[in-house]
Design an enzyme around this catalytic site. Structure first.
Site, short mmCIF file in Angstrom:
data_model
loop_
_atom_site.label_atom_id
_atom_site.label_comp_id
_atom_site.label_asym_id
_atom_site.label_seq_id
_atom_site.Cartn_x
_atom_site.Cartn_y
_atom_site.Cartn_z
N LEU A 205 57.17 33.09 50.48
CA LEU A 205 56.56 34.70 50.50
C LEU A 205 55.12 34.57 51.19
CD1 LEU A 205 56.80 34.05 46.12
CD2 LEU A 205 58.23 35.31 47.95
N ASP A 235 48.58 40.50 39.64
CA ASP A 235 48.52 40.45 40.70
C ASP A 235 50.33 39.26 41.50
OD1 ASP A 235 46.66 42.34 40.99
OD2 ASP A 235 45.32 40.66 41.33
N LEU A 236 51.12 40.05 41.28
CA LEU A 236 52.32 39.38 41.47
C LEU A 236 52.49 38.28 42.44
CD1 LEU A 236 55.29 38.46 40.56
CD2 LEU A 236 55.83 40.22 42.53
N ASP A 237 52.49 36.83 42.09
CA ASP A 237 52.56 35.78 42.89
C ASP A 237 51.45 35.09 44.18
OD1 ASP A 237 55.09 34.81 42.68
OD2 ASP A 237 55.81 35.54 44.11
N GLU A 238 49.75 35.61 43.47
CA GLU A 238 48.64 35.96 44.67
C GLU A 238 48.06 35.57 43.20
OE1 GLU A 238 47.48 39.70 45.42
OE2 GLU A 238 49.27 40.06 46.46
#
Length: 292
Positions: A205, A235-238
């Site tokens: 990612l 916050d998606l994948d953050e």
């Protein structure tokens, strides 16, 4: 039956202190532990700027009859750090944290965590595994862990399935692990759950988002693959990263080989993140972590 974990330490406490750096923090904490008949056995600290920067400290200490002494130690901490911006938590290291696991069809991380728990490698209890599929039900139950099937609500609105999961988890767990749980968690779900959530994903990612990341990586000719474990935020994948690792690959590796080797890295990275969280080694600061 899970083996006793050597990471569970009778009469040991872990004290986390963080806030603005200033002279005297180490002396104050050391004196507090000494006057409460404690003996420091491990001490880690970090400051990003000695003149008023952010300060982080993790102290592991032994104190006979710790459980009986903890209320007075906590009261002493409150008095000692009163008036400062220093925040603290103290935990009894003989008490395992309660860890629930959410999973989908891919079972490599799920079964690895169950196996490590059975061996005593993780200082946790696992009150339940929840999955939106039934594929791993028998495997999970063979470890003596309750399995719950909560199908994902069709369509973009997942509120019904999320409400069912919250009902199972609320008040019963100290943190949650997403062992390749292939659903996006809503902000409302995270707020209602109100415990840390740890996720694992391949490190492609954002370059290889969506389905078949290893196929896309093969087509791009990558020379490194890896995995990232982080805390889940809105916050998606953050979210703040706990651990990462990579391995080298070559043009000769097939898509299946990339996926197999990637799964190995995912297992290792996730298990380390779980262990460090369970040992109170991870301090969140903004969108990053300090890991002692």
């Amino acid at each position: 039956m899970a083996a006793h974990s050597p990471h569970l330490l009778p009469d040991h406490a872990c004290l986390i202190v963080h806030g603005s750096d200033r002279p005297g923090i180490v002396a104050a904490v050391s004196a507090l532990i000494t006057r409460n008949r404690g003996n420091i056995v491990a001490f880690d600290q970090y400051s990003d700027d000695p003149t008023g920067g952010a300060y982080f400290q993790r102290v592991l200490f032994h104190r006979p009859d710790l459980s009986a002494a903890l209320p007075e130690i906590e009261a002493d901490l409150g008095r000692t750090l009163e008036g400062s911006d220093l925040r603290w938590t103290i935990t009894d290291q003989s008490v395992p944290k309660r860890m629930a696991i959410l999973a989908s069809k891919q079972d490599h991380c799920l079964l690895d965590l169950l196996w490590r728990h059975r061996r005593g490698d993780l200082p946790v209890t696992i009150p339940m595994v929840i999955s939106n599929h039934t594929d791993a039900a028998e495997d999970v139950r063979s470890f003596g862990v309750p399995f719950f099937h909560v199908p994902s609500t069709p369509g973009p609105d997942k509120s019904a399935s999320e409400a069912e999961i919250v009902k199972l988890l609320a008040g019963n767990v100290d943190f949650v692990v997403l062992a390749r749980y292939m659903q996006i968690l809503s902000a409302d779900f995270l707020e209602k759950l109100a415990v840390p959530v740890i996720n694992i994903h391949h490190s492609f990612l954002p370059a290889f988002i969506g389905a078949e990341p290893y196929k896309k990586a093969k087509e791009r000719g990558v020379k490194l693959i890896g995995a990232t474990s982080h805390y889940v935020t809105t916050d998606l994948d953050e979210g703040p990263i706990i651990d990462q690792d990579t391995i080298r690959v070559t043009h000769a590796d097939t898509v299946a080989e990339l996926a197999r080797r990637g799964a190995d890295v995912e297992r290792q990275v996730l298990s380390r993140a779980v262990l460090w969280h369970a040992q109170d080694r991870v301090i969140q600061h903004g969108n990053h972590t300090i890991v002692f």
